[in-house]
Design a protein around this motif. Structure first.
Motif, PDB file in Angstrom:
ATOM      1  N   TYR A 130      -2.310 -15.757   0.533  1.00 32.80           N
ATOM      2  CA  TYR A 130      -1.908 -14.486  -0.070  1.00 32.80           C
ATOM      3  C   TYR A 130      -1.148 -14.716  -1.376  1.00 32.80           C
ATOM      4  N   HIS A 186      -1.790  -1.106   8.090  1.00 32.72           N
ATOM      5  CA  HIS A 186      -1.623  -2.279   8.949  1.00 32.72           C
ATOM      6  C   HIS A 186      -2.105  -3.563   8.270  1.00 32.72           C
ATOM      7  N   SER A 187      -3.121  -3.439   7.433  1.00 29.71           N
ATOM      8  CA  SER A 187      -3.663  -4.623   6.755  1.00 29.71           C
ATOM      9  C   SER A 187      -2.624  -5.295   5.863  1.00 29.71           C
ATOM     10  N   GLU A 225      -0.663  -8.329   7.445  1.00 29.92           N
ATOM     11  CA  GLU A 225      -1.368  -9.530   7.874  1.00 29.92           C
ATOM     12  C   GLU A 225      -0.694 -10.849   7.504  1.00 29.92           C
ATOM     13  N   VAL A 263       1.633 -11.484  10.304  1.00 35.51           N
ATOM     14  CA  VAL A 263       0.927 -11.499  11.584  1.00 35.51           C
ATOM     15  C   VAL A 263       0.222 -12.832  11.768  1.00 35.51           C
ATOM     16  N   ARG A 264      -0.376 -13.332  10.686  1.00 35.85           N
ATOM     17  CA  ARG A 264      -1.150 -14.566  10.763  1.00 35.85           C
ATOM     18  C   ARG A 264      -0.303 -15.823  10.685  1.00 35.85           C
ATOM     19  N   HIS A 269       4.922 -12.623  14.028  1.00 40.79           N
ATOM     20  CA  HIS A 269       5.153 -11.177  13.957  1.00 40.79           C
ATOM     21  C   HIS A 269       5.354 -10.555  15.337  1.00 40.79           C
TER      22      HIS A 269
END
Length: 220
Positions: A96, A201-202, A205, A208-209, A215
């Motif tokens: 990211y 929600h995206s 990520e 989350v990942r 998360h």
């Protein structure tokens, strides 16, 4: 030895001056109510819920300003480790990358060092929350129609600060003994944006990942 939170999160670590609510105003009373709930040990899922009889835009405004202050303070604790050498791009790991665009000086998404990105971000947020046309403070002055859209953009960009701090500076956070405080701040932020559907929600990520900051562990 880890420093106590009072030493870590001190005024001289603040990345930007704190935005304060004027005593005697509705926002100040809402802020006091929100802080009292936080300190009472209530479930954070309940703390973020709109108090009965209150205006949702006032509630969102109070929290946007408070999250700006808190996240600004969190980044201030690690900013000395976030240099052009250590963080040449604003990112959240290898997957990211965040580029800055403001429609003025940066008309196209531009790759920047994390510290430069943070400076521009905090300036941009501060300009918005100090703009009476967006965050009105006078009694009887309505919020603009795009108020929640502006808040969504602010909160989305503040989330990137969490991403960068957790993924690139979590060792420094832990060495200060500040991880519990930051985790609580993130939980508070997460439950608030979830309660009012303020972020897609995206957008979540990157955390989350990520294996460093699980998360599901943070928000359980």
């Amino acid at each position: 030895m880890a420093l106590c939170l009072g030493q870590v999160f001190s005024k001289d670590k603040t990345f930007r001056p704190r935005k304060r609510f004027e005593p005697g105003t509705q926002r100040f009373e809402l802020y006091k109510k929100a802080q009292a709930s936080l300190k009472s040990g209530l479930d954070l899922r309940k703390v973020v819920q709109l108090p009965e009889g209150e205006n949702i835009n006032d509630w969102i405004a109070v929290h946007v300003v408070d999250f700006f202050n808190r996240i600004n303070l969190i980044y201030g604790t690690v900013s000395e480790f976030c240099t052009e050498r250590t963080c040449p791009i604003m990112s959240g790991g290898l997957r990211y990358e965040y580029r800055w665009q403001d429609g003025h000086e940066y008309r196209r998404p531009t790759k920047l060092p994390a510290l430069k990105y943070m400076n521009l971000l905090m300036d941009w947020i501060e300009t918005n929350i100090n703009n009476e046309d967006i965050f009105p403070t006078r009694v009887g002055v309505p919020f603009p129609k795009n108020f929640q859209q502006v808040c969504k953009k602010i909160l989305s960009r503040l989330f990137r600060v969490f991403v960068h701090v957790y993924i690139h500076h979590f060792d420094s956070v832990c060495s200060m003994g500040a991880e519990a405080h930051i985790n609580t701040c993130y939980k508070h932020y997460y439950y608030f944006i979830s309660e009012f559907s303020l972020i897609e929600h995206s957008e979540l990520e990157p955390l989350v990942r990520n294996e460093v900051c699980c998360h599901s562990f943070l928000v359980k």
